[in-house]
Design a protein around this motif. Structure first.
Motif, PDB file in Angstrom:
ATOM      1  N   ALA B  13       0.845  -1.210   0.000  1.00  0.00           N
ATOM      2  CA  ALA B  13       0.000   0.000   0.000  1.00  0.00           C
ATOM      3  C   ALA B  13       0.874   1.252   0.000  1.00  0.00           C
ATOM      4  CB  ALA B  13      -0.927  -0.010   1.211  1.00  0.00           C
ATOM      5  N   MET B  14       1.950   1.194   0.774  1.00  0.00           N
ATOM      6  CA  MET B  14       2.861   2.347   0.831  1.00  0.00           C
ATOM      7  C   MET B  14       3.492   2.610  -0.520  1.00  0.00           C
ATOM      8  SD  MET B  14       4.657   1.593   4.485  1.00  0.00           S
ATOM      9  CE  MET B  14       6.048   2.652   4.202  1.00  0.00           C
ATOM     10  N   ILE B  15       3.796   1.540  -1.244  1.00  0.00           N
ATOM     11  CA  ILE B  15       4.388   1.715  -2.583  1.00  0.00           C
ATOM     12  C   ILE B  15       3.321   2.218  -3.559  1.00  0.00           C
ATOM     13  CG2 ILE B  15       5.447   0.472  -4.524  1.00  0.00           C
ATOM     14  CD1 ILE B  15       6.604  -1.475  -2.363  1.00  0.00           C
ATOM     15  N   LEU B  16       2.121   1.642  -3.435  1.00  0.00           N
ATOM     16  CA  LEU B  16       1.059   1.971  -4.393  1.00  0.00           C
ATOM     17  C   LEU B  16       0.579   3.418  -4.294  1.00  0.00           C
ATOM     18  CD1 LEU B  16      -1.337  -1.118  -4.548  1.00  0.00           C
ATOM     19  CD2 LEU B  16      -0.220   0.023  -6.464  1.00  0.00           C
ATOM     20  N   ALA B  17       0.538   3.945  -3.083  1.00  0.00           N
ATOM     21  CA  ALA B  17      -0.061   5.274  -2.896  1.00  0.00           C
ATOM     22  C   ALA B  17       0.532   6.323  -3.836  1.00  0.00           C
ATOM     23  CB  ALA B  17       0.057   5.703  -1.438  1.00  0.00           C
ATOM     24  N   PRO B  18       1.857   6.518  -3.858  1.00  0.00           N
ATOM     25  CA  PRO B  18       2.398   7.517  -4.804  1.00  0.00           C
ATOM     26  C   PRO B  18       2.257   7.072  -6.257  1.00  0.00           C
ATOM     27  CG  PRO B  18       4.182   6.380  -3.660  1.00  0.00           C
ATOM     28  CD  PRO B  18       2.926   5.949  -3.006  1.00  0.00           C
TER      29      PRO B  18
END
Lengths: 245, 107
Positions: B13-18
């Motif tokens: 999720a942390m990677i996907l957000a940006p």
């Protein structure tokens, strides 16, 4: 349900009668300048319905035994003034949600108490009575993290307010996880890792959806939601180390 | 296993957000300038930067989405756990293969 007969100087109070099967029964209770929900229930039991079952003990917000659902929301009834909850002269009092009903306003709290064990309580000391007491600095970060979750009165209001508990009775709920949070931050607790493993198990903090109902309804303004978030973060950071300062 | 799935879902999720924000911004930019499909492809062909970007995107989606679906199925259905796991594993592989196929065709 009995039809309410509202009078100006009276409260129209609907009270749950029965166990899991039952009905709301209406009582007319004199409205007074100062009365709590527990006062109203007590007045019904003393003067109108002697067999009405409900729980209370201290009457001053310490014991946590008088929690009920008042106009749809879980509350500690001994510290809930009627003026805060009465809706157009009407009051509906039911037992707590998410727990088996025994009789009238009394719930079976055993499932709630069991969740505490599932989430890693109780405290397990590592010292004997012959050892000196642990030297814990009150202002250390670890102690302050633990202190933030203490003082829970086990009223089960958060457990009743939790929607996740409502749809998944295997979820241990906010109170048990809040307790686990205080234990994993307590360096005197000998089983911190074990408590964390239990609190992080499948029906532990992973199941929390962060709705925040626990925090919103906690009568003593604890923040179980924050404790659960702290436990979730620990899976990345590991157990906090003992304070050095 | 649940612990590792929890960690994998949060990290993805942390990677996907940006990546999602950049992807949406890119689409809006491309559409507002009236670029045709052929023009977009001419810009993406041979670009290792865009290939890396969308490969990371596909990989994160293939990890993130099946774990979320697994949680939803566990909470809202009475399906057998092994069936849920198998279904979500296949779903993740499908996302990965379709995603890689899409990335390789535009780069």
């Amino acid at each position: 349900m009995t039809e309410p007969k509202t009078k100006d100087s009276h409260l129209s109070v609907n009270v749950w009668r029965g166990g899991n099967e039952g009905e709301l029964v209406n009582y007319q209770v004199p409205a007074r300048e100062n009365q709590t929900v527990l006062d109203v229930i007590t007045e019904i039991q003393r003067f109108q319905q002697p067999d009405l079952a409900y729980r209370f003990a201290c009457r001053v917000g310490v014991c946590g035994s008088c929690a009920m659902t008042v106009n749809g929301l879980p509350r500690w009834t001994c510290r809930t003034h009627i003026k805060k909850v009465v809706d157009n002269g009407q009051l509906t009092v039911e037992p707590l949600r998410n727990l088996p009903r025994i009789k009238d306003l009394v719930c079976d709290l055993e499932p709630f108490i069991d969740t505490w064990k599932k989430a890693g309580a109780p405290f397990s000391g590592s010292r004997t009575r012959y050892d000196p007491p642990a030297n814990i600095k009150p202002d250390s970060p670890l102690r302050q993290a633990a202190d933030a979750g203490l003082q829970c009165i086990n009223c089960a209001v958060c457990y009743s307010a939790c929607d996740v508990v409502h749809w998944n009775r295997d979820y241990v709920g906010p109170a048990a996880l809040n307790r686990a949070w205080t234990l994993v931050n307590d360096v005197r607790h000998a089983k911190r890792q074990e408590t964390f493993e239990k609190a992080f198990s499948e029906n532990g903090c992973q199941s929390c959806h962060s709705h925040g109902n626990c925090t919103r309804h906690c009568p003593i303004q604890l923040n179980p939601s924050e404790s659960i978030t702290g436990l979730k973060k620990m899976v990345f950071k590991g157990l906090p180390k003992e304070d050095k300062k | 296993m649940n612990r590792y799935l929890f960690i994998a879902q949060r990290l993805s999720a942390m990677i996907l957000a940006p990546l999602v924000i950049i992807h949406l911004g890119l689409i809006l930019y491309a559409v507002s300038d009236g670029l045709s499909g052929a023009e977009i492809l001419s810009r993406t062909h041979g670009s290792w930067a865009w290939a890396s970007f969308y490969f990371a995107f596909v990989l994160s989606v293939a990890v993130h989405a099946p774990i979320g679906i697994r949680n939803i199925l566990k909470e809202w259905t009475s399906m057998n756990q092994a069936i849920i796991n198998g279904f979500c594993l296949l779903f993740g592989l499908m996302l990965l293969l379709l995603g890689i196929r899409a990335v390789t065709s535009v780069v």
